[in-house]
Design a protein around this motif. Sequence first.
Motif, short mmCIF file in Angstrom:
data_model
loop_
_atom_site.label_atom_id
_atom_site.label_comp_id
_atom_site.label_asym_id
_atom_site.label_seq_id
_atom_site.Cartn_x
_atom_site.Cartn_y
_atom_site.Cartn_z
N PHE A 1 -0.25 -5.26 -7.42
CA PHE A 1 0.90 -5.61 -8.25
C PHE A 1 2.13 -5.89 -7.39
O PHE A 1 2.82 -6.89 -7.57
CB PHE A 1 1.18 -4.45 -9.22
N THR A 2 2.40 -5.02 -6.42
CA THR A 2 3.56 -5.20 -5.54
C THR A 2 3.39 -6.42 -4.65
O THR A 2 4.33 -7.21 -4.47
CB THR A 2 3.76 -3.95 -4.67
N TYR A 3 2.19 -6.60 -4.09
CA TYR A 3 1.94 -7.72 -3.20
C TYR A 3 2.13 -9.06 -3.91
O TYR A 3 2.77 -9.97 -3.38
CB TYR A 3 0.51 -7.60 -2.65
N LEU A 4 1.61 -9.17 -5.13
CA LEU A 4 1.74 -10.42 -5.87
C LEU A 4 3.17 -10.65 -6.34
O LEU A 4 3.71 -11.75 -6.23
CB LEU A 4 0.78 -10.42 -7.07
N ASN A 5 3.79 -9.61 -6.88
CA ASN A 5 5.14 -9.77 -7.44
C ASN A 5 6.18 -10.10 -6.37
O ASN A 5 6.98 -11.01 -6.53
CB ASN A 5 5.55 -8.48 -8.18
N LEU B 1 0.83 -1.20 0.00
CA LEU B 1 0.00 0.00 0.00
C LEU B 1 0.86 1.25 0.00
O LEU B 1 0.60 2.21 -0.75
CB LEU B 1 -0.92 -0.01 1.21
N ALA B 2 1.90 1.26 0.83
CA ALA B 2 2.82 2.41 0.85
C ALA B 2 3.50 2.58 -0.51
O ALA B 2 3.71 3.71 -0.97
CB ALA B 2 3.87 2.22 1.95
N THR B 3 3.82 1.45 -1.15
CA THR B 3 4.43 1.52 -2.49
C THR B 3 3.46 2.12 -3.49
O THR B 3 3.84 2.96 -4.32
CB THR B 3 4.84 0.11 -2.94
N GLY B 4 2.19 1.70 -3.44
CA GLY B 4 1.19 2.24 -4.37
C GLY B 4 0.92 3.71 -4.14
O GLY B 4 0.82 4.49 -5.11
#
Length: 475
Positions: free
Chosen positions: A214-218, A175-178
């Motif tokens: 996207f970040t969580y899955l990758n 979430l912070a990345t997004g």
Amino acid sequence: MTQRIPLQDLTTDAAVEHATPQTPNRRPSSPSEHIYVREIRGFFQRIRRYANWLLIALYVGLPWLQWGDRPMVWFDLSAQEFHLFAATFYPQDFILLTWILVLCAFGLFLITVVAGRVWCGYSCPQSVWTFLFIWFEHRLEGPRHRRIRRDNAPSTLNTLCRKGAKHTAWLLIALATGITFVGYFTPVGGLVRDLFSLEAHPWALFWIGFFTLFTYLNAGWLRHQVCLHMCPYSRFQSVMFDSDTLIVSYDSGRGEPRSSHRKGIDEASAGDCIDCKLCVQVCPTGIDIRDGLQYACIGCAACIDACDSVMARIDKPSGLVRYTTERALEGKPVRFWRPQLLAYTVALLSMVVVLVGFLNARVPIDVEVTRDRQALFERTPDGRIINYYTVTLRNQDTQGHRYVLSADGLPGLRLQGASPLILAANETRQLRLALDAEASVLTQPSHTVMLHIIASDEPSISSSVETRFLGSTRR
């Protein structure tokens, strides 16, 4: 006599593996097989961690830094302005972006020729975020052998709590990345306030959700699958490798024959490798570096630190697994400068010189001239020909300027409606101009004329645009 590593330290995980239906941390045959990465400390892992934390801090921190009254890095799509520190770029500067991307590609090629996939191991966003997720996994779920036991045993409340805490941490990081990513396109301070007040724009919510997922899955689930099957770099890197490229390698001449769990091998003739498989357990892509160079190796050097720690405990010299070249392993002298490296170096330096020259020659003004399409020209009663133009003037500087317009290209050419213009920083103005000339000076239906724009308060800012002046040669 050679001292062996205590059984408890090296084979705890291996014992668990033999009790499981699959052997974790070999390279998976399918995406569903999970790699259990063992945590290791060492010289190269400290470098990697420091580099990773620095890159994450830069990524998260840059949108919050201010340059004057705007963010230091801000891609303002609504205004079609792209702010990077003191400079402001516009869509017409995309050729510059293309040139920078080509330059970065050649820089990556150069690094690959010299040091293999060091970019993947230390700087690639996929690796940086994957290692960050693994770091939280180690802290919240425990060491590798405990994670394997839990996954192969019935679920308990403790297991569910640990996994819940891990996935919660992953989602918060994602979430912070997004939010940070969207913060590069809209001021991040206002974005965060809008999120807490539930007033965020739907498109902002969509992109935050997309990059969170996207970040969580990758980084959490796909991990090595991205490096093995989705990243094109792993496939074409072999084209850039040669026998003098610095890569992570196993010294088979020193390590073989392996002495662990083998009968009939004399202690004096045995190699330094004790087949503890620690190098396999710490590998994020699950390969065995002792099998030789593989496209799945990302050059993170975790196996080097793991092997060095083992060598230190059995009183053997470090470097059984190390950064080296194929020629060095064969006992041949290493060549640093070779044709491939020279070619990339010359190409990269040439592009840097061109880029610097372009930036130095770049004038912070953009002018577009469009001829009036309703009428080719007008003839006045006193025998003059008039052409009409629409001029779009953009002040791309960080401060306002006073602009003066002039024209030439025909004898007696006059410019109408061109009073001096004052444009604020990053302001765009559109105006309608007219050029007129005596019909007698026209020797052909179309003549080239030049429209000049210059900042009277800073003469170095100027631009000249070529256009056409149309008229009839009939008297």
